[in-house]
Design a protein around this motif. Structure first.
Motif, PDB file in Angstrom:
ATOM      1  N   GLU A  55      69.227 -29.096  66.034  1.00  0.00           N
ATOM      2  CA  GLU A  55      68.302 -29.144  67.169  1.00  0.00           C
ATOM      3  C   GLU A  55      68.671 -30.287  68.119  1.00  0.00           C
ATOM      4  O   GLU A  55      68.611 -30.144  69.334  1.00  0.00           O
ATOM      5  CB  GLU A  55      66.876 -29.315  66.645  1.00  0.00           C
ATOM      6  CG  GLU A  55      65.809 -29.151  67.703  1.00  0.00           C
ATOM      7  CD  GLU A  55      64.405 -29.217  67.109  1.00  0.00           C
ATOM      8  OE1 GLU A  55      63.464 -29.441  67.888  1.00  0.00           O
ATOM      9  OE2 GLU A  55      64.242 -29.045  65.882  1.00  0.00           O
ATOM     10  N   PHE A  56      69.031 -31.443  67.569  1.00  0.00           N
ATOM     11  CA  PHE A  56      69.461 -32.603  68.350  1.00  0.00           C
ATOM     12  C   PHE A  56      70.735 -33.170  67.715  1.00  0.00           C
ATOM     13  O   PHE A  56      70.710 -34.238  67.106  1.00  0.00           O
ATOM     14  CB  PHE A  56      68.376 -33.692  68.362  1.00  0.00           C
ATOM     15  CG  PHE A  56      67.102 -33.273  69.047  1.00  0.00           C
ATOM     16  CD1 PHE A  56      66.991 -33.306  70.420  1.00  0.00           C
ATOM     17  CD2 PHE A  56      66.023 -32.829  68.305  1.00  0.00           C
ATOM     18  CE1 PHE A  56      65.823 -32.915  71.046  1.00  0.00           C
ATOM     19  CE2 PHE A  56      64.848 -32.432  68.911  1.00  0.00           C
ATOM     20  CZ  PHE A  56      64.749 -32.465  70.288  1.00  0.00           C
ATOM     21  N   PRO A  57      71.865 -32.445  67.853  1.00  0.00           N
ATOM     22  CA  PRO A  57      73.089 -32.913  67.181  1.00  0.00           C
ATOM     23  C   PRO A  57      73.632 -34.189  67.816  1.00  0.00           C
ATOM     24  O   PRO A  57      73.405 -34.467  68.996  1.00  0.00           O
ATOM     25  CB  PRO A  57      74.057 -31.748  67.374  1.00  0.00           C
ATOM     26  CG  PRO A  57      73.589 -31.077  68.621  1.00  0.00           C
ATOM     27  CD  PRO A  57      72.092 -31.246  68.635  1.00  0.00           C
ATOM     28  N   PHE A  58      74.326 -34.962  66.997  1.00  0.00           N
ATOM     29  CA  PHE A  58      75.023 -36.157  67.487  1.00  0.00           C
ATOM     30  C   PHE A  58      76.503 -35.927  67.234  1.00  0.00           C
ATOM     31  O   PHE A  58      76.950 -35.891  66.100  1.00  0.00           O
ATOM     32  CB  PHE A  58      74.546 -37.413  66.754  1.00  0.00           C
ATOM     33  CG  PHE A  58      75.313 -38.646  67.122  1.00  0.00           C
ATOM     34  CD1 PHE A  58      75.111 -39.259  68.347  1.00  0.00           C
ATOM     35  CD2 PHE A  58      76.263 -39.169  66.262  1.00  0.00           C
ATOM     36  CE1 PHE A  58      75.824 -40.387  68.699  1.00  0.00           C
ATOM     37  CE2 PHE A  58      76.987 -40.296  66.607  1.00  0.00           C
ATOM     38  CZ  PHE A  58      76.770 -40.909  67.825  1.00  0.00           C
ATOM     39  N   GLU A  59      77.242 -35.718  68.313  1.00  0.00           N
ATOM     40  CA  GLU A  59      78.672 -35.456  68.241  1.00  0.00           C
ATOM     41  C   GLU A  59      79.001 -34.357  67.239  1.00  0.00           C
ATOM     42  O   GLU A  59      79.905 -34.469  66.414  1.00  0.00           O
ATOM     43  CB  GLU A  59      79.436 -36.734  67.917  1.00  0.00           C
ATOM     44  CG  GLU A  59      79.300 -37.782  69.010  1.00  0.00           C
ATOM     45  CD  GLU A  59      80.097 -39.050  68.738  1.00  0.00           C
ATOM     46  OE1 GLU A  59      80.809 -39.119  67.708  1.00  0.00           O
ATOM     47  OE2 GLU A  59      80.016 -39.953  69.568  1.00  0.00           O
ATOM     48  N   GLY A  60      78.197 -33.286  67.276  1.00  0.00           N
ATOM     49  CA  GLY A  60      78.428 -32.142  66.412  1.00  0.00           C
ATOM     50  C   GLY A  60      77.898 -32.283  64.998  1.00  0.00           C
ATOM     51  O   GLY A  60      78.096 -31.415  64.161  1.00  0.00           O
ATOM     52  N   PRO A  66      62.810 -35.018  65.623  1.00  0.00           N
ATOM     53  CA  PRO A  66      61.508 -35.700  65.645  1.00  0.00           C
ATOM     54  C   PRO A  66      60.463 -34.891  64.869  1.00  0.00           C
ATOM     55  O   PRO A  66      60.503 -33.666  64.836  1.00  0.00           O
ATOM     56  CB  PRO A  66      61.148 -35.753  67.126  1.00  0.00           C
ATOM     57  CG  PRO A  66      62.442 -35.588  67.843  1.00  0.00           C
ATOM     58  CD  PRO A  66      63.306 -34.740  66.951  1.00  0.00           C
ATOM     59  N   ARG A  67      59.527 -35.595  64.286  1.00  0.00           N
ATOM     60  CA  ARG A  67      58.483 -34.948  63.493  1.00  0.00           C
ATOM     61  C   ARG A  67      57.595 -34.086  64.367  1.00  0.00           C
ATOM     62  O   ARG A  67      57.317 -34.411  65.507  1.00  0.00           O
ATOM     63  CB  ARG A  67      57.614 -36.017  62.820  1.00  0.00           C
ATOM     64  CG  ARG A  67      58.430 -36.815  61.833  1.00  0.00           C
ATOM     65  CD  ARG A  67      57.610 -37.540  60.839  1.00  0.00           C
ATOM     66  NE  ARG A  67      56.817 -36.587  60.066  1.00  0.00           N
ATOM     67  CZ  ARG A  67      55.596 -36.835  59.653  1.00  0.00           C
ATOM     68  NH1 ARG A  67      55.024 -37.970  59.916  1.00  0.00           N
ATOM     69  NH2 ARG A  67      54.930 -35.946  58.957  1.00  0.00           N
ATOM     70  N   LYS A  68      57.123 -33.016  63.777  1.00  0.00           N
ATOM     71  CA  LYS A  68      56.172 -32.137  64.456  1.00  0.00           C
ATOM     72  C   LYS A  68      54.781 -32.269  63.844  1.00  0.00           C
ATOM     73  O   LYS A  68      53.786 -32.063  64.506  1.00  0.00           O
ATOM     74  CB  LYS A  68      56.662 -30.694  64.378  1.00  0.00           C
ATOM     75  CG  LYS A  68      57.937 -30.459  65.186  1.00  0.00           C
ATOM     76  CD  LYS A  68      58.457 -29.044  65.021  1.00  0.00           C
ATOM     77  CE  LYS A  68      59.690 -28.789  65.838  1.00  0.00           C
ATOM     78  NZ  LYS A  68      60.903 -29.383  65.332  1.00  0.00           N
ATOM     79  N   ASP A  69      54.720 -32.617  62.552  1.00  0.00           N
ATOM     80  CA  ASP A  69      53.453 -32.740  61.838  1.00  0.00           C
ATOM     81  C   ASP A  69      52.853 -34.123  62.086  1.00  0.00           C
ATOM     82  O   ASP A  69      53.260 -35.107  61.489  1.00  0.00           O
ATOM     83  CB  ASP A  69      53.677 -32.529  60.339  1.00  0.00           C
ATOM     84  CG  ASP A  69      52.411 -32.680  59.518  1.00  0.00           C
ATOM     85  OD1 ASP A  69      51.317 -32.843  60.104  1.00  0.00           O
ATOM     86  OD2 ASP A  69      52.506 -32.634  58.281  1.00  0.00           O
ATOM     87  N   MET A  70      51.891 -34.192  62.968  1.00  0.00           N
ATOM     88  CA  MET A  70      51.248 -35.466  63.288  1.00  0.00           C
ATOM     89  C   MET A  70      49.889 -35.592  62.594  1.00  0.00           C
ATOM     90  O   MET A  70      49.137 -36.524  62.854  1.00  0.00           O
ATOM     91  CB  MET A  70      51.073 -35.612  64.806  1.00  0.00           C
ATOM     92  CG  MET A  70      52.380 -35.668  65.546  1.00  0.00           C
ATOM     93  SD  MET A  70      53.358 -37.063  64.996  1.00  0.00           S
ATOM     94  CE  MET A  70      54.968 -36.595  65.544  1.00  0.00           C
ATOM     95  N   ASP A  71      49.584 -34.649  61.707  1.00  0.00           N
ATOM     96  CA  ASP A  71      48.310 -34.665  60.994  1.00  0.00           C
ATOM     97  C   ASP A  71      48.385 -35.397  59.653  1.00  0.00           C
ATOM     98  O   ASP A  71      47.356 -35.666  59.050  1.00  0.00           O
ATOM     99  CB  ASP A  71      47.828 -33.238  60.730  1.00  0.00           C
ATOM    100  CG  ASP A  71      47.537 -32.475  62.014  1.00  0.00           C
ATOM    101  OD1 ASP A  71      47.194 -33.120  63.017  1.00  0.00           O
ATOM    102  OD2 ASP A  71      47.660 -31.240  62.004  1.00  0.00           O
ATOM    103  N   HIS A  72      49.578 -35.689  59.175  1.00  0.00           N
ATOM    104  CA  HIS A  72      49.737 -36.319  57.867  1.00  0.00           C
ATOM    105  C   HIS A  72      50.474 -37.649  57.995  1.00  0.00           C
ATOM    106  O   HIS A  72      51.353 -37.799  58.830  1.00  0.00           O
ATOM    107  CB  HIS A  72      50.522 -35.404  56.914  1.00  0.00           C
ATOM    108  CG  HIS A  72      49.794 -34.164  56.565  1.00  0.00           C
ATOM    109  ND1 HIS A  72      49.954 -32.991  57.263  1.00  0.00           N
ATOM    110  CD2 HIS A  72      48.883 -33.909  55.598  1.00  0.00           C
ATOM    111  CE1 HIS A  72      49.173 -32.068  56.741  1.00  0.00           C
ATOM    112  NE2 HIS A  72      48.513 -32.599  55.736  1.00  0.00           N
TER     113      HIS A  72
END
Length: 175
Positions: A55-60, A66-72
């Motif tokens: 999703e967010f590669p660094f040099e391949g 980043p986290r999506k679950d902000m409830d825990h």
């Protein structure tokens, strides 16, 4: 052509053997306080959103997005990671109560090995974030007063008595 100084292959200790001590990366496991049950080791990375993706590669190279679950939020206590529903607008007391109801008292060592009373009640916990202690005197304050972000995974929950006891005289602490 033979290689002279070839070293024998040494396998890592088996987790089932007494000297193995369990998997290197697994620590003492993880616990879901909302369900009051263990999180299986094979599910930990998924539950805590630690799986690298493209999703967010660094040099391949895949990275953890980043986290999506902000409830825990995640708390470390006694070598185990505890996952609990908590929000920055919750009071310190409410979070401690949620951890207690979810089973954090299981972090207590057996009676004969303990030099502190153990976690007997939710108020025996002190929460720590970024070096800031949230003990009983802060029970009415909200987590956001300590700048705890939503979905935080780097909190500590510790028995308050452990913060005021000295290590055993034979401990490596004194060396």
């Amino acid at each position: 052509m033979a290689v002279k100084d070839e070293k024998p292959i040494v396998e890592a200790p088996d987790a089932a053997t007494p000297s193995g001590g369990g998997g290197v990366s697994l620590g003492k496991g993880a616990w879901d306080c909302d369900a009051n049950r263990e999180i299986p080791p094979e599910k930990e990375a998924e539950v805590f959103e630690e799986i690298a993706t493209m999703e967010f590669p660094f040099e391949g190279i895949p990275t953890v997005p980043p986290r999506k679950d902000m409830d825990h939020m995640s708390f470390f206590c006694g070598g185990c990671r505890y996952r609990v529903t908590a929000y920055p607008d919750w009071t310190v007391a409410k979070v401690k109560q949620a951890l207690w109801a979810g089973g954090i008292q299981r972090a207590n060592k057996p009676e004969h090995k303990r030099n502190t009373p153990g976690i007997q009640d939710w108020d025996d916990l002190t929460l720590i974030y970024a070096g800031q202690r949230m003990d009983s005197s802060y029970n009415d304050k909200k987590l956001r007063d300590f700048h705890v972000p939503p979905g935080c995974q780097v909190l500590i929950a510790i028995e308050t008595a452990k913060l005021f006891t000295k290590p055993d005289p034979d401990s490596a602490y004194w060396n």
